[in-house]
Design an enzyme around this catalytic site. Structure first.
Site, short mmCIF file in Angstrom:
data_model
loop_
_atom_site.label_atom_id
_atom_site.label_comp_id
_atom_site.label_asym_id
_atom_site.label_seq_id
_atom_site.Cartn_x
_atom_site.Cartn_y
_atom_site.Cartn_z
CE LYS A 149 -3.87 -2.34 2.27
NZ LYS A 149 -4.62 -2.76 3.35
CD GLN A 154 -3.47 -4.58 6.07
OE1 GLN A 154 -3.68 -3.56 5.88
NE2 GLN A 154 -3.66 -5.80 5.62
CG ASP A 183 -9.96 -0.80 4.43
OD1 ASP A 183 -9.48 -1.26 3.33
OD2 ASP A 183 -9.34 -1.12 5.53
N1 GUN Z 1 -6.56 -7.39 5.75
C1 GUN Z 1 -6.63 -8.09 4.74
N2 GUN Z 1 -7.30 -7.18 3.96
C2 GUN Z 1 -7.34 -6.02 4.17
C3 GUN Z 1 -8.08 -4.92 3.74
O1 GUN Z 1 -8.25 -4.73 2.80
N3 GUN Z 1 -8.06 -3.74 4.62
C4 GUN Z 1 -7.72 -3.96 5.97
N4 GUN Z 1 -7.80 -2.98 6.71
N5 GUN Z 1 -7.16 -5.02 6.44
C5 GUN Z 1 -6.99 -6.04 5.68
#
Ligand code: GUN
Length: 281
Positions: A53, A97, A120
């Site tokens: 990211k 996350q 998200d």
């Molecule tokens: N863990 C796995 N995929 C994601 C996601 O798309 N967002 C977040 N915040 N955590 C994750």
């Protein structure tokens, strides 16, 4: 033989558009979109996602901030940090996350994030907005999947869409998006009877169960659109939920793993962050 829906090429196209929007934001309003990612603990998979990211943000010109907290962080500490970042004008998008360590209540954390920064799309306000077809952030994987289906040029309206998986992150929101596009939607899961029969009638199949190479050719309808959301690591290699070679013989369009949904998910997070800056920055 199916045509491959190229996640890499599509993601590049999305990112090129975002670069222009970011430049415009800077020129018109002096705003630089910012994404803050909070990572609690040392989960290796999460570490990989967070690094990806960060790299994506840098590539398009989004200010990226990764805040790493120890595994022992308390819920109160995390909530206090979220509260501070909710008030920070330089933070357009904010996410924690997942998964978080067991002493932290994941739902309480998601609820604490300002829905206007919830890039998200996990907050109940945004999930609910999707349910009632109102404005809000759409979760990145489902949003990317719909874009991928649309690039085929095949109308979604009236199609039999089968979603296998019912998570809050993928299965439920993608089913809702497909319904909003006027597909006839069936949601399947681990208790579903006759799964193969249902899938074999799917014009659009979204495979999101997280079992590597579960969907053999027998599950695929001739001429179907097959979207593989699986990302299992098998002997160090990324595997989808679909047996690609078998499915590609029957489908009209198929997404590969790697090089498919995952890359569009990443691009959609950038898009949501730019949207956040454009709307609320
Ligand atoms: N863990 C796995 N995929 C994601 C996601 O798309 N967002 C977040 N915040 N955590 C994750």
């Amino acid at each position: 033989m199916a045509e491959i829906i190229d996640g890499k090429a599509l993601a590049q196209k999305v990112k090129a558009e975002l670069v222009k929007r970011i430049e415009k934001l800077k020129a018109d309003k002096g705003i630089v979109p910012g994404l803050t990612v909070i990572l609690v603990g040392n989960d290796p998979a999460s570490e990989t996602y967070v690094n990806a990211k960060h790299k994506d943000c840098v590539e398009v010109g989004i200010k990226s901030d990764v805040i790493r907290l120890p595994e022992t962080t308390t819920q109160e500490e995390l909530l206090a940090l979220i509260d501070k970042l909710n008030k920070d004008k330089t933070v357009s998008g904010l996410l924690v996350q997942l998964p978080v360590p067991p002493q932290i209540d994941e739902k309480a954390i998601i609820r604490a994030i300002d829905p206007k920064k919830d890039v998200d799309g996990f907050h109940v306000t945004n999930a609910g907005a999707l349910f009632v077809k109102d404005d809000g952030f759409i979760a990145c994987t489902p949003k990317g999947i719909i874009e991928m289906i649309k690039t085929t040029g095949v109308p979604i309206s009236g199609q039999n869409a089968v979603v296998v998986g019912r998570s809050n992150i993928v299965g439920k929101p993608v089913a809702m998006l497909l319904l909003n596009e006027n597909a006839t939607v069936t949601i399947c899961h681990s208790r579903t009877r006759n799964l193969q029969e249902i899938c074999a009638n799917a014009d659009i199949l979204v495979a999101a169960i997280g079992i590597p190479e579960y969907f053999t050719g027998d599950y695929i309808k001739e001429g179907a659109i097959v979207i593989d959301v699986g990302t299992s690591k098998v002997a160090g290699k990324l595997k989808g939920d679909v047996v690609f070679e078998q499915a590609a013989k029957k489908a009209a369009y198929i997404t590969p793993v790697p090089g498919g949904v995952g890359l569009m998910t990443r691009a959609m997070l950038l898009e949501n962050t730019v949207l956040a800056a454009e709307m609320y920055g």
